[in-house]
Write an enzyme that holds these catalytic residues in place. Structure first.
Site, PDB file in Angstrom:
ATOM      1  N   ASP A 260      -4.537  -0.421  -9.213  1.00 41.63           N
ATOM      2  CA  ASP A 260      -4.080   0.973  -9.332  1.00 41.63           C
ATOM      3  C   ASP A 260      -3.487   1.318 -10.688  1.00 41.63           C
ATOM      4  OD1 ASP A 260      -4.817   1.226  -6.689  1.00 41.63           O
ATOM      5  OD2 ASP A 260      -2.774   1.193  -5.891  1.00 41.63           O
TER       6      ASP A 260
ATOM      7  N   ASP B  19      -1.009  -1.287   4.500  1.00 44.25           N
ATOM      8  CA  ASP B  19      -0.908  -0.499   3.269  1.00 44.25           C
ATOM      9  C   ASP B  19       0.468   0.145   3.127  1.00 44.25           C
ATOM     10  OD1 ASP B  19      -3.621  -0.899   2.492  1.00 44.25           O
ATOM     11  OD2 ASP B  19      -4.236   0.608   3.964  1.00 44.25           O
TER      12      ASP B  19
ATOM     13  N   ASP C 163       2.409   1.548  -8.604  1.00 45.42           N
ATOM     14  CA  ASP C 163       2.175   2.554  -7.562  1.00 45.42           C
ATOM     15  C   ASP C 163       2.943   3.832  -7.887  1.00 45.42           C
ATOM     16  OD1 ASP C 163       0.738   3.235  -5.364  1.00 45.42           O
ATOM     17  OD2 ASP C 163       1.903   2.092  -3.912  1.00 45.42           O
TER      18      ASP C 163
END
Length: 443
Positions: free
Chosen positions: A273, A417, A234
């Site tokens: 991601d 999230d 992330d």
């Protein structure tokens, strides 16, 4: 567990793999001398070469179909412990390989088996054994086989998707049976198959994965797992940062994940991601990430032959399809089944499938893909962190638009999230019954 019926034996693509007819059509390069010795091929290798390919034995004219799954198997040993390399590749420049595997040899003959999905479509493939960069030794080879794998795979080895009895929604329902929301969360979310996310919180990851996959195997169901532990995770400042502490630590970790699955059926989404956030990384970090992702694909290919693995490919609103295809290629997508889109996002299934088809076209058309539909029932509104008005999607199922292989619940509905949007006090990954109810109602 009920397995699929045996398929008719696939045609053998290697000629004279037992060397009963001499050495042809196998050929050898400089720095080698070949002969048939006691029914096997003996290759005497000159020492002092700089590269593995400076001493080779190989066979050309191997037909390969892009997107098809194959297994290369052989028996091999050496007169002394050495490392060799085996490839399946183009037989001419640029010698693109679709399998490149290190082989640790000892004086005891061992059976090696490497399943792979071909990224090449060509009548001019090559199976090679690259023996250079060693001191002088003798290499012994026998029973070489290259066949297309049966089409069964983990889907036909199982009977539907596995429902995790210990998912966050299921655990909440079990612990809050008296809550007025429990019944709705159980029927709409907790009773549905969804992915198990594996990360640094999983403890002894090989044991954790093995236990989970074994439970699914005993139920004759297909487990879906998410490997989520890449260093620098992330990277663009999201709420799920972290990951393994180093490249070496990650390699050990992902190897343990693959070993925990073993030969049992599974589907694995690799590192959500990780190919989308390159804008927040420098060149050295991108190269390291590609090394780690490629290693992950190799480990799942080599240690988990009945697993369909998918590299995460972001979503329809993030990275252009051609750019994402190049990133997937650099990260080893040719070693595995394909890629996943829309993980933890909200884009409609049709839009996600169109994007995935464009990515696949840029890859040359050989990959498969899956779509996360866990929260895309109302589509996207341009926000990604606990946005209001989203809704759970269709139940997990096989097939989908534009050639989609599976529609899955990868993100767990109700898991936050991060401390944002309509759950400002809920950390990333923590289950919120309020979020779950709003996803059920679409509010």
């Amino acid at each position: 567990m009920v397995s699929a019926a045996p398929a008719v034996a696939a045609p053998e693509l290697v000629a004279n793999g037992t060397f009963t007819n001499g050495t042809a059509p196998w050929w050898n390069s400089a720095n080698t001398a070949v002969a048939v010795d006691a029914g096997r091929l003996r290759v005497n290798v000159t020492g002092g070469t700089a590269n593995p390919w400076d001493a080779m034995v190989a066979q050309n004219d191997i037909p390969l179909v892009a997107g098809k799954s194959y297994t290369l198997s052989f028996d091999a040993s050496a007169s002394a412990p050495v490392t060799a390399v085996t490839t399946v590749q183009l037989a001419n420049a640029p010698y693109t390989n679709t399998l490149n595997a290190a082989v640790s040899l000892s004086t005891t003959s061992k059976r090696f088996s490497f399943p792979f999905t071909s990224s090449l479509g060509t009548p001019a493939g090559q199976v090679s054994f690259q023996l250079g960069r060693n001191t002088g030794f003798s290499f012994f080879l026998d029973n070489v086989s290259l066949t297309e794998q049966s089409a069964s795979g983990p889907v036909e080895m199982t009977n539907g998707f596995y429902t995790d009895p210990n998912s966050n929604p299921a655990s909440w329902v079990r612990n809050n049976a008296g809550d007025s929301r429990a019944g709705r969360i159980q029927s709409s979310i907790a009773s549905k198959p969804m992915a198990r996310w594996i990360g640094g919180w999983s403890g002894d990851v090989r044991a954790a994965v093995s236990q989970y996959v074994a439970a699914a195997d005993a139920a004759d169901k297909l487990p879906v797992l998410v490997a989520y532990n890449i260093p620098g995770r992330d990277a663009c400042g999201g709420h799920s940062g972290g990951g393994a502490g180093s490249e070496a630590e990650y390699r050990t970790w992902i190897s343990a994940v693959a070993a925990g699955i073993g030969d049992r059926p599974a589907a694995v989404i690799i590192e959500p991601d990780s190919l989308g956030d390159f804008a927040c990384m420098d060149a050295a970090a991108i190269q390291a990430r590609n090394r780690m992702l490629t290693y992950a694909t190799e480990q799942l290919r080599n240690q988990a032959p009945n697993t369909w693995a998918y590299l995460d490919a972001g979503n329809a609103g993030w990275v252009p399809a051609g750019t994402m295809a190049a990133r997937l290629r650099d990260a080893g997508v040719g070693n595995i089944r394909g890629f996943a889109v829309n993980v933890s996002n909200y884009y409609p299934t049709g839009q996600s499938a169109t994007y995935a088809a464009s990515v696949n076209a840029s890859l040359g058309g050989g990959a498969k893909w899956v779509i996360d539909v866990s929260r895309n029932g109302n589509g996207a509104n341009g926000e990604w962190c606990n946005p209001a008005g989203r809704k759970i999607g269709v139940a997990p199922q096989l097939g989908g638009d534009n050639g989609t292989e599976m529609l899955l619940w990868v993100k767990i509905p109700g898991d936050s999230d991060g401390p944002c949007g309509i759950a400002p006090g809920t950390p990333a990954g923590q289950f919120s019954p309020d979020l779950a109810i709003r996803l059920i109602d679409g509010t």
